[in-house]
Design an enzyme around this catalytic site. Sequence first.
Site: not given
Ligand code: ADP
Ligand code: ADP
Ligand code: MG
Length: 693
Positions: A158, A164-165, A208, A235, A275, A321
Amino acid sequence: MFTKILIANRGEIACRVAATARRLGVRTVAVYSDADASAKHVAACDEAVHIGGSAPRDSYLQWERIIDAARATGAQAIHPGYGFLSENDAFANACASAGIAFIGPPASAILAMGLKAESKQLMEKAGVPLVPGYHEADQDPAMLQHEANRIGYPVLIKASAGGGGKGMRAVDKAEDFADALASCQREARNSFGSDAVLIEKYVQRPRHIEIQVFGDTHGNCVYLFERDCSVQRRHQKVLEEAPAPGMTPEFRQQMGAAAVAAAKAVNYVGAGTVEFIVEQLDGSDTAGPPQGGTAPSGGSAPRAAGSVGVPNFYFMEMNTRLQVEHPVTEAITGLDLVEWQLRVASGEPLPLKQEELRIHGHAIEARICAETPDNNFLPATGTLEVYRKPSCTAFERGVVRVDDGVREGDTISPFYDSMVAKLIVHGATRQEALSRLDAALAETRIVGLSTNVQFLRHVVNSPSFAQANLDTALIPREAAVLFHQDKVGVALAVASAVAQTLVAERAQEVADPFSRRDGWRPHGLTVRGFDFEYLGETLQAQLTYLHDGALQLAVGGTSGVLRFEALPTQGGARMDLQFQGQRQTVQTWQQGETVHIFCALGATQIIEIDALAHAGVAAADGGRLTAPMPGKVLSFAVKAGDVITKGQALAVMEAMKMEHTIAAPADGTVAELLYAPGDQVSEGAELLRITTA
Ligand code: ADP
Ligand code: ADP
Ligand code: MG
């Protein structure tokens, strides 16, 4: 409480914040870019300030201009929404220096949680369970490989600064590690300006589950229960629900305590989400709670992962946030989290204590996005020619909620993310919420761009989702019932298209009796032919006007009586239609030759071919490969002279916050690359030329 706030965001979250402010009697200031001059969020606020060009870096990320706008309008506080400046500690600091309250946590908490690696070191100290992995500063590739081997495959690399995946690579075996690391670092550098990575054990089929936390400036911190966001693509979350199916009070209390410990470790204030990734929590309806449970610990100390009777759960990251999916928490708690944010930011204590918080029923949110799920979720742009929301009158008021930042006629542009709206449903049970969601999705009608609405219905009705057999692999596992589905069927599609043509002709006839063109003659049979294209296949249909005025429709080797009755509608045609043993209320809209069809079974499109319109047009488009949307070229995987095979990845583009691989349409040879990495291209721009074999 503040008397005036500025909302430093756009779209649905800006409208959402404005609605709460209005209810509380707080005046609002919107900011907007060129592209958003007439956007819904501008109209939703009391005042609005133009802050620059359409690209986010020219407007919504221009924080000096935003602070100037707050000063000029006398706003006492800034709500950052999510995305954009919401997790920018420098912005939070700049607000403080300008004497404006930042509606969010202290800059120090944003900074502490901003990098995944550093925040993990902090969480380790606070006793919050972590995924086995490596999150130290040393980034020597040989050492990272060594660490991955030690953790054991599969591992996940990572980007520490990721979000944002993006910036994640799963690696199955040691031999693939070096390549995956290089590619992850490249993406991290491009997207986040830092190539620092961490490595985690890749948890198989995890869930998750995240905990909503809230802190105030008086040292209080509570958790508002969990949300299950396991249904993901790339993701990124697709459907979110609360409570998490299969959750037990004991497990909830442990996760809640761990989340509060995480928040307290950084002196958290305001709304935040911790998370977690959860191993083998059995949420299916047929299974009972986890076996062998121990008595609730009662204390507030987080228990280490692996305790008897509770699944393993690991900290992933904290989002400092409000979260996109916060409405499901609002639905089950009956609270307005934006109101809590405003109260806390103005110095009030949290409105409720932990023991006063309760869960009522079950809520699910579906993210409606402009994208084509059947084409690898490629984002789409376009105009919302038709945008009809589910009627909340179908259910008890408040049971279906639509959060959006667009109106019919608005454009989904390539500048921002692809989310169009969110549907949030609430029910006494998960089953009730689920059927309400399906009904609400069926009533959501969008014409003008592709969306995931039908895909969401397929997910909601898939065996895994229906039985709450949730994990992050749900979408690939259920692929057979999610992609390339045709729920309407060719017979009903043809019948709908023919009927809507007749309805339109009759309306025309009433206006102008001499325009009769339906082929009907008072004496004898008349047969009228139609040419269609449905799901890529061309077909003919014959409509026969019988002596008694009845209509016989023949399509694809079968034939039957077609009955329909026009119903009142606002635009398009609405009909009560009967054909081949089916009766459906069908709504159609025609755009050029395409007829968009919506009914309870699903939605589809059929092309009514107007032969004259196509005379002399050559179809071939071979040898060119064009950009499917406006965006930036990130890289080419081939060079001139390379021999390519169908399906091979040729280039990577970035648009609407996502990366897209452009694949070879056929076997051939690359003749010429027409752009360089970093170039901005418009939709339809020719990216490379190929000579097909
Ligand atoms: P982001 O900042 O892009 O949201 P995250 O660290 O929250 O990144 O991870 C996004 C998604 O990736 C998680 O919701 C999960 O589905 C998958 N993921 C993250 N870490 C792991 C892991 N160690 N093993 C399996 N899936 C993972
Ligand atoms: P995560 O960071 O775990 O993926 P979210 O699924 O809540 O969390 O949000 C996905 C990403 O897209 C986040 O980085 C969020 O800030 C961004 N995002 C979602 N909707 C909007 C929007 N309408 N305008 C700007 N950024 C957005
Ligand atoms: Mg996340």
